[in-house]
Write a protein that holds these residues in place. Structure first.
Motif, mmCIF file in Angstrom:
data_model
loop_
_atom_site.group_PDB
_atom_site.id
_atom_site.type_symbol
_atom_site.label_atom_id
_atom_site.label_comp_id
_atom_site.label_asym_id
_atom_site.label_seq_id
_atom_site.Cartn_x
_atom_site.Cartn_y
_atom_site.Cartn_z
ATOM 1 N N PRO A 62 0.811 -1.227 0.000
ATOM 2 C CA PRO A 62 0.000 0.000 0.000
ATOM 3 C C PRO A 62 0.843 1.276 0.000
ATOM 4 C CG PRO A 62 -0.027 -1.028 2.175
ATOM 5 C CD PRO A 62 0.638 -1.998 1.242
ATOM 6 N N LEU A 63 2.111 1.170 0.420
ATOM 7 C CA LEU A 63 2.995 2.336 0.405
ATOM 8 C C LEU A 63 3.554 2.513 -0.999
ATOM 9 C CD1 LEU A 63 4.926 1.796 3.762
ATOM 10 C CD2 LEU A 63 3.008 3.340 3.322
ATOM 11 N N LEU A 64 3.153 3.580 -1.651
ATOM 12 C CA LEU A 64 3.544 3.804 -3.033
ATOM 13 C C LEU A 64 5.055 3.884 -3.199
ATOM 14 C CD1 LEU A 64 2.345 4.254 -5.836
ATOM 15 C CD2 LEU A 64 2.337 6.709 -5.387
ATOM 16 N N ALA A 65 5.733 4.456 -2.219
ATOM 17 C CA ALA A 65 7.183 4.620 -2.320
ATOM 18 C C ALA A 65 7.934 3.293 -2.336
ATOM 19 C CB ALA A 65 7.688 5.482 -1.170
ATOM 20 N N MET A 66 7.291 2.201 -1.894
ATOM 21 C CA MET A 66 7.949 0.894 -1.843
ATOM 22 C C MET A 66 7.803 0.128 -3.156
ATOM 23 S SD MET A 66 9.285 0.974 1.073
ATOM 24 C CE MET A 66 9.873 -0.713 1.192
ATOM 25 N N GLN A 67 7.055 0.651 -4.109
ATOM 26 C CA GLN A 67 6.846 -0.029 -5.372
ATOM 27 C C GLN A 67 7.952 0.338 -6.357
ATOM 28 O OE1 GLN A 67 2.872 0.719 -6.790
ATOM 29 N NE2 GLN A 67 1.938 0.280 -4.803
ATOM 30 N N SER A 68 8.433 -0.654 -7.100
ATOM 31 C CA SER A 68 9.528 -0.389 -8.027
ATOM 32 C C SER A 68 9.480 -1.374 -9.190
ATOM 33 C CB SER A 68 10.877 -0.492 -7.322
ATOM 34 O OG SER A 68 11.105 -1.836 -6.896
ATOM 35 N N THR A 69 10.356 -1.137 -10.150
ATOM 36 C CA THR A 69 10.564 -2.042 -11.275
ATOM 37 C C THR A 69 12.043 -2.392 -11.336
ATOM 38 O OG1 THR A 69 8.717 -1.233 -12.605
ATOM 39 C CG2 THR A 69 10.529 -2.237 -13.797
ATOM 40 N N GLN A 70 12.328 -3.645 -11.614
ATOM 41 C CA GLN A 70 13.707 -4.068 -11.821
ATOM 42 C C GLN A 70 13.932 -4.271 -13.316
ATOM 43 O OE1 GLN A 70 14.517 -7.521 -9.421
ATOM 44 N NE2 GLN A 70 14.657 -6.351 -7.525
ATOM 45 N N LEU A 71 14.843 -3.506 -13.868
ATOM 46 C CA LEU A 71 15.233 -3.652 -15.272
ATOM 47 C C LEU A 71 16.390 -4.642 -15.319
ATOM 48 C CD1 LEU A 71 15.085 -2.766 -18.249
ATOM 49 C CD2 LEU A 71 16.608 -0.871 -17.667
ATOM 50 N N CYS A 72 16.171 -5.774 -15.981
ATOM 51 C CA CYS A 72 17.144 -6.875 -15.936
ATOM 52 C C CYS A 72 17.707 -7.173 -17.325
ATOM 53 C CB CYS A 72 16.488 -8.144 -15.377
ATOM 54 S SG CYS A 72 15.711 -7.931 -13.761
ATOM 55 N N GLN A 73 18.940 -7.690 -17.318
ATOM 56 C CA GLN A 73 19.600 -8.116 -18.546
ATOM 57 C C GLN A 73 20.184 -9.503 -18.295
ATOM 58 O OE1 GLN A 73 21.430 -4.266 -17.862
ATOM 59 N NE2 GLN A 73 21.898 -4.228 -20.042
ATOM 60 N N GLY A 74 19.655 -10.483 -19.017
ATOM 61 C CA GLY A 74 20.098 -11.856 -18.806
ATOM 62 C C GLY A 74 21.391 -12.210 -19.509
ATOM 63 N N HIS A 75 21.834 -11.348 -20.420
ATOM 64 C CA HIS A 75 23.086 -11.593 -21.133
ATOM 65 C C HIS A 75 23.834 -10.279 -21.285
ATOM 66 C CE1 HIS A 75 26.047 -13.157 -23.879
ATOM 67 N NE2 HIS A 75 25.660 -12.359 -24.858
ATOM 68 N N CYS A 76 25.147 -10.339 -21.191
ATOM 69 C CA CYS A 76 25.978 -9.146 -21.349
ATOM 70 C C CYS A 76 27.014 -9.400 -22.436
ATOM 71 C CB CYS A 76 26.667 -8.779 -20.035
ATOM 72 S SG CYS A 76 27.747 -7.335 -20.191
#
Length: 286
Positions: A174-188
């Motif tokens: 419910p706390l908006l500040a705790m919501q996030s997105t993880q941008l991931c890269q499976g290969h480099c």
């Protein structure tokens, strides 16, 4: 802890030999391991609509080839039993996916670094990601929502061989500040260079921050030993800040004249507040 079995036959030859009727399915299994590992055989089966036995046959083959590794994961639940098996891409598997001329490039950077210091690796990293940034910015133009921008950036990373994807975190909080997105890269594609010259990871992180127009934080990199590069995008915090700015703008906006008149009428001259006394209160005061 990671464990794997190796084979004397070269990995590239084994992969080519595996491109039979099962080749497409095996590639789909490998792609999910790259994007979502550590992942269990059961989870892979559900995603691909395959039986656990069919998935394990492909996983066993790729583990034997050294493309995939097994990671034993212990559940955080109290009283949990023995660790469960999860699958991740191995460093050898990363090389199979493609690391163009990395050995030569790394050696060249080492030589230049010895000659002129850290300026050479940083200049190369800046030039490398500048080309990506210019192209990506064109595709992100007109996308205002931060979640949508992160999702589109992940797609662009995938098109360039980084196996990009996103994970939503804390969306039931419910706390908006705790919501996030993880941008991931499976290969480099430049992992081997980044291992020796972390400035490549630093420049990429700064590029992501500029493209998303928000401060981001790097949680893990393959160059440092992780199986996925993960960047924290504070979606909830930015939305909360936007809401606060909107409320401040609304409070600073000019009020309706009739509203101001009514408000002024509730006060006496000199700024004192008008006090209304009921008849009952008057009787008590008399």
């Amino acid at each position: 802890m990671y464990s794997s079995r190796s084979s004397a036959e070269p990995v590239s030859a084994q992969v080519d030999a595996g491109r039979d009727g099962d080749g497409t399915t095996r590639e789909r299994v490998l792609q999910l391991v790259v994007e979502e590992g550590p992942i269990s055989a059961a989870a892979l089966g559900r995603r691909l609509d395959l039986t656990a036995a069919a998935v394990r046959r492909h996983l066993d083959a790729m583990t034997e080839q050294g493309i995939v590794e097994i990671k034993n994961v212990t559940s955080r639940r109290k009283g949990a039993g023995r660790p469960s098996r999860r699958y991740v891409i191995s460093q050898e598997g990363q090389q199979v996916l493609g690391d163009d001329y990395l050995g030569l490039a790394r050696r060249a950077l080492d030589v230049l670094g010895d000659a002129v210091g850290d300026e050479a690796p940083r200049a190369l990293a800046e030039a490398y990601f500048a080309g990506h940034e210019d192209r990506y910015r064109q595709h992100l133009a007109g996308i205002d929502d931060l979640d949508e921008r992160a999702e589109r950036l992940a797609e662009l990373f995938s098109e360039d061989g980084f196996a990009g994807f996103t994970r939503k975190v804390g969306r039931d909080n419910p706390l908006l500040a705790m919501q996030s997105t993880q941008l991931c890269q499976g290969h480099c594609p430049v992992r081997e260079i980044a291992e020796a010259h972390p400035v490549f990871c630093e420049e990429e992180t700064e590029m992501i921050s500029r493209l998303l127009e928000v401060d981001v934080r790097r949680l893990s990199t393959q160059a440092a030993g992780a199986h996925v590069c993960t960047t924290h995008v504070p979606v909830g915090r930015e939305r909360l800040a936007a809401e606060q700015r909107a409320r401040r703008s609304a409070s600073d906006a000019p009020q309706d004249p009739t509203t101001r008149t009514a408000s002024a009428g509730s006060r006496l001259s000199g700024g004192r507040k008008r006090i209304v006394i009921s008849p009952r209160q008057q009787e008590r005061l008399s």
